[in-house]
Each structure stands twice: as C-alpha cells, then as structure tokens.
Scaffold this active site. Sequence first.
Site, PDB file in Angstrom:
ATOM      1  N   ALA A 180       0.877  -1.312   0.434  1.00 54.45           N
ATOM      2  CA  ALA A 180       0.076   0.636   0.050  1.00 54.45           C
ATOM      3  C   ALA A 180       1.068   1.186  -0.015  1.00 54.45           C
ATOM      4  CB  ALA A 180      -0.242   0.112   1.304  1.00 54.45           C
ATOM      5  N   GLU A 207      -0.224   2.764   7.222  1.00 50.34           N
ATOM      6  CA  GLU A 207      -0.026   3.588   6.396  1.00 50.34           C
ATOM      7  C   GLU A 207      -0.658   4.677   6.849  1.00 50.34           C
ATOM      8  OE1 GLU A 207       1.661   3.255   3.339  1.00 50.34           O
ATOM      9  OE2 GLU A 207       1.613   1.001   4.213  1.00 50.34           O
ATOM     10  N   GLU A 250       1.066   5.341   1.419  1.00 48.88           N
ATOM     11  CA  GLU A 250       0.528   6.522   2.274  1.00 48.88           C
ATOM     12  C   GLU A 250      -0.057   8.092   1.952  1.00 48.88           C
ATOM     13  OE1 GLU A 250       3.402   5.258   2.225  1.00 48.88           O
ATOM     14  OE2 GLU A 250       5.110   7.071   2.877  1.00 48.88           O
ATOM     15  N   ASN A 251      -0.018   7.714   0.110  1.00 46.90           N
ATOM     16  CA  ASN A 251      -0.025   9.215   0.001  1.00 46.90           C
ATOM     17  C   ASN A 251      -1.357  10.084   0.983  1.00 46.90           C
ATOM     18  OD1 ASN A 251       0.595   8.297  -2.693  1.00 46.90           O
ATOM     19  ND2 ASN A 251      -1.276   7.066  -2.608  1.00 46.90           N
ATOM     20  N   GLU A 304      10.089   4.698   7.021  1.00 44.17           N
ATOM     21  CA  GLU A 304      10.346   3.200   6.607  1.00 44.17           C
ATOM     22  C   GLU A 304      10.245   2.287   8.241  1.00 44.17           C
ATOM     23  OE1 GLU A 304       7.363   2.273   5.656  1.00 44.17           O
ATOM     24  OE2 GLU A 304       7.724   3.693   3.792  1.00 44.17           O
TER      25      GLU A 304
HETATM   26  N1  TRP Z   1       5.647   3.241   1.437  1.00 44.82           N
HETATM   27  C1  TRP Z   1       4.879   2.416   0.760  1.00 44.82           C
HETATM   28  C2  TRP Z   1       5.131   1.784   2.336  1.00 44.82           C
HETATM   29  O1  TRP Z   1       4.108   2.008   2.892  1.00 44.82           O
HETATM   30  C3  TRP Z   1       5.891   1.846  -0.150  1.00 44.82           C
HETATM   31  C4  TRP Z   1       5.442   1.702  -1.277  1.00 44.82           C
HETATM   32  C5  TRP Z   1       4.186   0.953  -2.024  1.00 44.82           C
HETATM   33  C6  TRP Z   1       6.518   1.802  -2.603  1.00 44.82           C
HETATM   34  N2  TRP Z   1       4.206   1.598  -3.154  1.00 44.82           N
HETATM   35  C7  TRP Z   1       5.524   1.720  -3.930  1.00 44.82           C
HETATM   36  C8  TRP Z   1       8.129   1.516  -2.534  1.00 44.82           C
HETATM   37  C9  TRP Z   1       6.201   1.454  -4.661  1.00 44.82           C
HETATM   38  C10 TRP Z   1       8.370   1.239  -4.370  1.00 44.82           C
HETATM   39  C11 TRP Z   1       7.710   1.131  -5.048  1.00 44.82           C
HETATM   40  O2  TRP Z   1       6.157   0.689   2.626  1.00 44.82           O
HETATM   41 ZN    ZN Z   2       5.237   2.046   4.696  1.00 41.31          ZN
END
Ligand code: TRP
Ligand code: ZN
Length: 890
Positions: A270, A306, A272-273, A328
Amino acid sequence: MSARDAQPNAIQLKDYRAPDYLIDRTDLRVDIGDEVTQVSADLALRRNPSADQPVPELALNGSDMHLISVAIDGRPLESHEFRVDEESLVLINPPEEFRLQTLGEIKPQLNKSLEGLYKSRTIYCTQCEAEGFRKITWYLDRPDVMSEFTTTIVADKTRCPLLLSNGNLLEEGDLEHGRHFATWHDPHKKPAYLFALVAGDLQHITDHFTTRSGREVTLKIYVEEKDLDKCGHAMESLKHAMRWDEERYGREYDLDIFMIVAVDDFNMGAMENKGLNIFNTACVLAKPETTTDTGFQRVEAVVAHEYFHNWSGNRVTCRDWFQLSLKEGFTVYRDSMFSADMGSPTVKRVEDVSMLRTAQFAEDAGPMAHPVRPDSYIEISNFYTLTIYEKGSEVVRMLANLLGPELFRKGTDLYFDRHDGQAVTTEDFVAAMEEVSGRDFTQFKRWYSQAGTPLLEVSDSYDAEQDEYHLTIRQSCRPTPECGRKQPFHIPVAMGLLGAAGPLPLLLQGEGGDSSSTHRVLEVTEEEQTFTFEGIHEQPVPALLRDFSAPVKLQYDYSRDNLTQLMSLDSDGFCRWDASQQLARRVIEDFMAAYLSGEDLTQVKVDARLIEAYRTLLNDEHLDKAMVALMLTLPSEAYISEQMEQIEVEAIHHSRQAVRHALALELEAEFRSVYADHDYSVAYEVSAQAIAQRSLANLALEYLMLRQGPGVVALCEQQYHQSSNMTDRLSALTQIVNSPAHAAAERKEDVLNDFYQRWQGESLVVDQWLRVQATCPLPGTMERVRALESHPAFDPLNPNKIRALVAAFSNGNAINFHATSGEGYELLGNHVLRLNAENPQIAARLLTPLTRWRRYPGERSEQMRAQLERILAEPKISKDVYEVASKSLA
Ligand code: TRP
Ligand code: ZN
C-alpha cells in the site's frame, strides 16, 4: 539503457546537495483520454535561498513522456532556452523566480510498470514513491522539495464517475462531450512522492471519526462494487489506528477526509499518499469466507502502517532516499506495537522475529547487504528491503527500550514538533532522542551506518566459593560489501538468570546496593565484556536476549536440559519460544548428520526431551494456545538454511520431515484430543483467542495427516467442506495437497477443482489456490507450476499473481525450486527476463533467491550463477535488474 553502454551510476549519500530551486505551488491538470492523457503543470519556482551557488542550468526530472510545450511566465521558450532528453527537461539560465508551464502527453493504459499514472483493470491510479512522479510531469522529483498541490482531473463521466486526489475537494462540474472534472487542493506542503490521483468507477463505504480535539473526519474506502462486503475490517482497523496514534503518540489526523482506494495491480502492499492512500486489494479486503486469519491481521497492520505515515513520513518526511528507514523503520515499529496491542504481543513478537531472522538475516549475509541508512544505490526501488523496514524497526525499538516509555514519548514529541513540515534525516531522529534523555548515541548510530548481523558469543563460569557468576559477551560482525572492518555496536542484551527454583536476583558487581530485580538490560559496547553477578548460590541458566532485545545472532552453549528448563520456566514468552526452536533445531541437526553420512533416517531416534516437552505443552490446559502452536512448529527450512554456511537442500528437507513424522507418531493421542476440541463450523471471530484456537487445531491436523491413515483424510476433507471460514478451509486443502498418502492423492484433484470452481471469481482467493500448489513439496510440482503459468487464472503482469505462483515457488519450496536439473532456476530466469521490460521493480524482487547462489554447494551454485549471467547479458536490462544481478555476481 544497455549493459554495453555506460553502466548506470551509483547515487551516493556523500554527494547530497540542497535543491537549487524550490517549488512553492504546483497546479496540475490531468486530462485523461482513451489514447492520450494530457498533463499540464504550472509550477511556482524560486531559487532556494540556502542553495550553494547560482547555477546556469536547472534540470527537472521527467521520463516516458512526450513534451508538447514549455513556457516561462506564459512565454513559450525558444529552442536555445531548454533541452529535453530521456530523463530530464533542462532550463538554460532560468530567472530567480518564475512560473514554469509545461504540457506533456502520457499513455497510462500502456504503462505496465505500475509506477507513475497507470491503469489497474478499469481504474486509473498513481504510484509515485519513490520516483514515479517524473513519469507524470517534469518536476524536481526529490523528497526535500515540498509543495502545495492543486489538482484538476478531467475524464469521461460514464467511465470515470469518480475523480480523486489529495486534500479537499474544491470544485466539480460537467464539461462538453460527456466529460466532467474535479479540482482538489491539499493545504499541506508535500513532496511529489506523496501525490495521488484516482479516476474510475468505484463504490465506497463511509464512516466518521472525531479527533481528540473535535475535528470531524469523513472516512471512505473505495473498491469495486463486488467487494463492498469486504471493507468492514479495514474500516474498523483504521478507526482503531486513529485512536491509538492519539493515545500513544498524541498524533491527530489533519484533514477533513481520509480516503483509501483498493486496486488489483500494485507493486507493494500500500501507499501512504496524503489523505488518499492507495492499497493493494490484498491489504484492504477481508471477510471470513474468503480471507485467512493471516489476511485479516495483514489488513489491520497495513491500514495502520499507512495511516501512521501521516505523521512519520508525511508531516515529517525524508530529506533524501538514503533516509528511507527514517519513515519506514519508525512506521513499522509503530504498526508492530499497534498490532501487539490489538492482539497477542508475544505472538506478534515471535512472528516478527522469525521473519527478521530468516529473511533479513539472509539479506544481511548476501550480496545486497546494506546498512539501515545506505550510502549508495543504483535504483532506489531496490532498497525497499527487509533491512530498511524490519531491521530499521528493530533499531527504533532498541532506542525506545533504552529510553523507556516516558522518555521515548518525549523524544517522539520533540521530533514531530521540531521537524513538522520538514524533510529530515535519521540523525535528526536520534538527536531528538539524545536531547530528551541526555544520552550519547554516537556509538549507537553505527546501527544505521554499518550493515551485517552482529554475532554475540556468550560464555560463562560459576564460582561457587565466591558465589559469583561471570558472563562474558564477545561481539563480532562479518564484513559486508560496504565495509570490511566493523566497529563494535551498542547492543542492549535483556536477560535474567534461572535457578532450580525460579529466577535469581541480579546484583551486578560494582553497582552496590541490593537488588530484588530478576530482569535487566546489559549494555554491550565493547568487543568483549564480562559481567559479574554477586550473591549467586547455584549454577544458573542464563535467559538471554529476552523479547529479542537486539537484532543479533546469539551463541551460547546450552545443554538440551537447559533448553527444556527455559522452555517451561522463563518469564519471557519470546525466550520460551526461542528455547523450543533451539531444541528442535538440535534434533533436526541430529537427523541431518545422519542423512549426510548416508544413514537411514527411519532408524534415527528423536531426542525424548523434545517429545516430552511437546507432550507437556499439549497437556497443559492453562497455556495460551497460540504459544503452544508456535512452540510446536518446527523451525522452517528457510530458517535452518540461514544458519548454515553451505545449504544442503535435501538434508534439511528430509530431516525436518522425518522429525515431523516421528513427532506425529509419538504424540498422536495428544494431537487427536486437541483436534477433537475444534469446531470449524462456528461463526468466525478475529479475536486473538479464536485465532490461537484455529492455529493450534490446524497444527494438530497437520501432524495427524502425517500418520497417513485413511480416516484422517476423510476428516480433513470434512473440514474442507464444512468450515465457516477460509482459515480452516485453506488449511484442510493444504494438508490434502501436501500429503503423500495414497488416500489424499486420490482426493487431491477433486478438492483443488472444487476450490477453484467455488472461488474463481475472487481474485485474492485464486492467489491462495495458486500458492498452495506452488509450495507443495511433493514431486511433480515443477510441472504443475509450468501448467499454471498458462492457466486462465494466472495473469503474468499482475504482481499478486506473480508472487502467488512464481515467488512462492522459488522462495517457499526449496526442495522443488532447487531441483538438480536446474529447471527451477531457469523458470525463474525466464520470468525475470520477461518482466525486466514491463515491470522492472517486480523483476528485480523476483531475483532474490538467485542472489544466494554462493551458499549452495556444487552444481547448484553453477546453475544459479548461469541464470544470473544470462540475465545480465540482456541488452536492454533495466537499472533495477542490473543492480541486483551485477552485485550478486561481483
Ligand atoms: N511507502 C510504502 C509503504 O508504506 C511503500 C511503497 C508502496 C512502495 N508502493 C511502492 C515503494 C512502490 C516502492 C515502490 O511501505
Ligand atoms: Zn511504509
């Protein structure tokens, strides 16, 4: 890019420079068409007052786009004022402050990389982390450029009735030719990787949350209409997470609406936008009939993860991608504590540690090993790793435990308040912890800069005359690619001492006073340190690394009797479990030694101490069932492999199987009575207690099936047909598929067919159907995997399907994947080469098992290496695959 061209450059942390320009406001208009989607951007740029020197050129990132026009302050640029190439738009001598207007064209319907703007079935959606925004428009696509976004989406009203972006809806309305638009505004400045847009035909469920300070927040989960009945668990999880973050971290949500959208095609779990999280359907949808207990727990954990990013990641973000673990690692730590609070803390801890010790330790011992804060990368997508996530979380956990709950909370408050709206570094995080505690974490920070898993070699001696007990801890760490000689780490070792009648008081020499405490944390900072405990009147058994207080390997020469004592007597659930694993591993090693010297495994005896320890666990009605199930599960083949220098695939598999068979024989009566208590037709509940009950009963069924009686196959099939829930149903299916018994083999095809017929309309259940077949350890699995590659249920571009069939086979079925013919490696190599062009992120991830080639003796390592070489010879190799393959061969 081609391998024969210049090799891709590594990006180095030491080359970090502040951005030359800032982007105060970003106005986007995305006009979605069937053939072409037009993106116009209007960016308010200004020289960064804290940048080094004025520059004659400004490069904006951009790739896979077609430039139609570029203008500054409304005036179209002449050809000598800019250049555009494969990866950038360069402005020559730009003014100090200006508006940049670009118009570009993209084709989301052809984008199979699932990065940038793409189409998942009928839904248009985005994935911008880490560097996907540059496939939507030309931009300073780096996390330290934060901007206020306004986004207008235009699309066909019938096909895309729903138009979403970050923040609040400003305006919407109809346009000519059956089209319509919506304009969204996000008041919070954010880096481009948090941008999101969704357009399509989705239904939703709605709920509300009132924050502690009284803000009314609308919560919406958007899914395809057929999945509306599977959103309830995600919504409950979201509300729990929102409340928990207020209570535990004092963090409130900061917009009037929070949206989750579920899509089938997604590279990770997923994203987190800001205000508009986009999820893999696998991490949102759950209902008892289609989803296992593990699935329910995953939804709860990912929804929380998220959501928690809204503070640890969005409000306070990363300065550059070397700092990825800042958001992360911290967020995984936050979600793991949340899950512990929602369910069983010990079970959660054991699950996390098992994963860390199996997969992260293997990563740390392989060619892609890197520190929690890496100092170089070729492709950042390759660094969304277990090291960044899980080891990063362990590092935060150590800090939290060194500070204790009150100071740690002060530290996170200071960190969030001081850096709100900023893009910062792991140094800033640790500085906040130092400031509130007055401690010096200079040495501790080596956990961020040095890769590799430290090894603690512990020895002891008891001095009966002096009543003293000496514990000597030696630390060392193998070289990893970035660093040959490691400086000692700062390692918290939580421990206690067990005497015959129970825990002993811990009085450390030199500390004075008397202590009635039976638990303490030793801080190991030197290469070798001895701790002397006074007033010890008997030879104790040390309980070490309680709750897995540091991500290290620990060696201490326990006798098997010591281990059974720890298993039944230690106060720490993790230590009891770990002792059971060590004892079981010793027993499996007895069999491996016999196997490797050509003995018949049916003649080898299982150490009676293991059998009796298990019998005691099974007969104790007061024990937590989840703990019993965990302790009765033998260490996995992957975990045993990680412990071996040279991995003997057959020896591990057949020895572990032989031990399971022997336990099944010895403990049959106990397993029967545990199983008799199980009622799989009752209404499903997700409570920790109900989950524990199911896991123990299904473990008992697994052992009973090893007895191969005709009666038990019927029992299993009955459970398959009559279960109220997917956990029990899938477990029964798995047992039938995996059993070599004639009676099971006869029923296997019918049951598999029945399962497919029943669930073919549920894509996530079909994933389970593929996974069960791909991980079957029996002969013939390779052929079945090949047949499934062309089954209509397999979509060769959908990451969930690739993970369910190809990744499950190559990571979760050692005995078949490592077939001596080398066919398993070739099968994987073919998928990597096929995906290299279409979805390089997934292609590179699939490669992981081949990177371990040096650990396999003889032919195997040659065959694995040959596949890596075949892949590296591909002329149009992606950066992602190039980095993993070339580092593996280096
Ligand atoms: N930030 C996302 C998380 O919560 C990670 C993530 C989602 C991601 N889609 C991605 C990383 C595509 C690289 C490419 O962990
Ligand atoms: Zn994350």
